[in-house]
Design a protein around this motif. Structure first.
Motif, PDB file in Angstrom:
ATOM      1  N   SER A   9     -15.817 -32.453  15.993  1.00  0.00           N
ATOM      2  CA  SER A   9     -17.039 -32.072  16.707  1.00  0.00           C
ATOM      3  C   SER A   9     -17.387 -30.588  16.613  1.00  0.00           C
ATOM      4  O   SER A   9     -18.437 -30.185  17.079  1.00  0.00           O
ATOM      5  CB  SER A   9     -16.909 -32.443  18.191  1.00  0.00           C
ATOM      6  N   GLY A  10     -16.515 -29.788  16.052  1.00  0.00           N
ATOM      7  CA  GLY A  10     -16.762 -28.357  15.938  1.00  0.00           C
ATOM      8  C   GLY A  10     -15.919 -27.505  16.866  1.00  0.00           C
ATOM      9  O   GLY A  10     -15.889 -26.285  16.722  1.00  0.00           O
ATOM     10  N   ASN A  11     -15.229 -28.110  17.818  1.00  0.00           N
ATOM     11  CA  ASN A  11     -14.423 -27.337  18.763  1.00  0.00           C
ATOM     12  C   ASN A  11     -13.137 -26.814  18.127  1.00  0.00           C
ATOM     13  O   ASN A  11     -12.857 -25.617  18.179  1.00  0.00           O
ATOM     14  CB  ASN A  11     -14.095 -28.162  20.009  1.00  0.00           C
ATOM     15  N   ARG A  12     -12.339 -27.717  17.551  1.00  0.00           N
ATOM     16  CA  ARG A  12     -11.078 -27.284  16.937  1.00  0.00           C
ATOM     17  C   ARG A  12     -11.321 -26.332  15.771  1.00  0.00           C
ATOM     18  O   ARG A  12     -10.582 -25.363  15.577  1.00  0.00           O
ATOM     19  CB  ARG A  12     -10.260 -28.488  16.449  1.00  0.00           C
ATOM     20  N   SER A  13     -12.373 -26.595  14.993  1.00  0.00           N
ATOM     21  CA  SER A  13     -12.643 -25.705  13.860  1.00  0.00           C
ATOM     22  C   SER A  13     -13.090 -24.327  14.338  1.00  0.00           C
ATOM     23  O   SER A  13     -12.803 -23.319  13.694  1.00  0.00           O
ATOM     24  CB  SER A  13     -13.669 -26.325  12.909  1.00  0.00           C
ATOM     25  N   GLY A  14     -13.746 -24.257  15.483  1.00  0.00           N
ATOM     26  CA  GLY A  14     -14.108 -22.968  16.051  1.00  0.00           C
ATOM     27  C   GLY A  14     -12.863 -22.186  16.454  1.00  0.00           C
ATOM     28  O   GLY A  14     -12.756 -20.979  16.203  1.00  0.00           O
ATOM     29  N   ILE A  15     -11.909 -22.878  17.061  1.00  0.00           N
ATOM     30  CA  ILE A  15     -10.640 -22.243  17.430  1.00  0.00           C
ATOM     31  C   ILE A  15      -9.909 -21.787  16.176  1.00  0.00           C
ATOM     32  O   ILE A  15      -9.379 -20.675  16.116  1.00  0.00           O
ATOM     33  CB  ILE A  15      -9.763 -23.216  18.255  1.00  0.00           C
ATOM     34  N   ALA A  16      -9.893 -22.649  15.151  1.00  0.00           N
ATOM     35  CA  ALA A  16      -9.222 -22.304  13.893  1.00  0.00           C
ATOM     36  C   ALA A  16      -9.866 -21.088  13.248  1.00  0.00           C
ATOM     37  O   ALA A  16      -9.169 -20.195  12.747  1.00  0.00           O
ATOM     38  CB  ALA A  16      -9.254 -23.496  12.937  1.00  0.00           C
ATOM     39  N   ALA A  17     -11.179 -21.026  13.254  1.00  0.00           N
ATOM     40  CA  ALA A  17     -11.883 -19.886  12.656  1.00  0.00           C
ATOM     41  C   ALA A  17     -11.536 -18.594  13.386  1.00  0.00           C
ATOM     42  O   ALA A  17     -11.270 -17.570  12.751  1.00  0.00           O
ATOM     43  CB  ALA A  17     -13.389 -20.127  12.665  1.00  0.00           C
ATOM     44  N   MET A  18     -11.522 -18.639  14.708  1.00  0.00           N
ATOM     45  CA  MET A  18     -11.170 -17.441  15.475  1.00  0.00           C
ATOM     46  C   MET A  18      -9.720 -17.027  15.198  1.00  0.00           C
ATOM     47  O   MET A  18      -9.420 -15.837  15.084  1.00  0.00           O
ATOM     48  CB  MET A  18     -11.393 -17.674  16.968  1.00  0.00           C
ATOM     49  N   THR A  19      -8.833 -18.011  15.081  1.00  0.00           N
ATOM     50  CA  THR A  19      -7.429 -17.714  14.782  1.00  0.00           C
ATOM     51  C   THR A  19      -7.307 -17.057  13.416  1.00  0.00           C
ATOM     52  O   THR A  19      -6.605 -16.046  13.263  1.00  0.00           O
ATOM     53  CB  THR A  19      -6.581 -19.002  14.839  1.00  0.00           C
TER      54      THR A  19
END
Length: 102
Positions: free
Chosen positions: A67-77
């Motif tokens: 949905s875009g949530n985990r990938s947002g966290i991954a991008a910030m990481t």
């Protein structure tokens, strides 16, 4: 991190552009449906098991999940780990499937 729309990614793929796509979902989710990204679950990124993508630090990396949530966290990481051009696919695979009925 910036966002990128499913439409832009699909348009670029349709033109034959080679993109650095990273799927941060779990293997069973990737097996159900994917758009060709390299599977690197969020947990591995958070535990810094990113040797497979070290060469992409200065290249555009497009991350996606359900949905875009985990990938947002991954991008910030990844940003914190020195990656300079991460993009989060807005809406993830849910938006992709809705827009393109794939």
């Amino acid at each position: 991190m910036t966002n990128i729309s499913p439409e832009e990614v699909k348009q670029r793929l349709d033109k034959g552009e080679t993109l650095n796509l990273i799927d941060v979902r779990e293997p069973h989710e990737n097996a159900q449906f994917n758009i060709g990204g390299k599977l690197l679950p969020l947990g591995k990124i958070q535990s810094m098991q990113i040797e497979d993508i070290e060469g992409l630090r200065d290249k555009e990396v497009i991350l996606y999940c359900r949905s875009g949530n985990r990938s947002g966290i991954a991008a910030m990481t990844l940003d914190q780990l020195g990656f300079t051009n991460t993009k989060n696919l807005t809406g993830g695979m849910l938006a992709w499937q809705e827009k393109f009925k794939s």
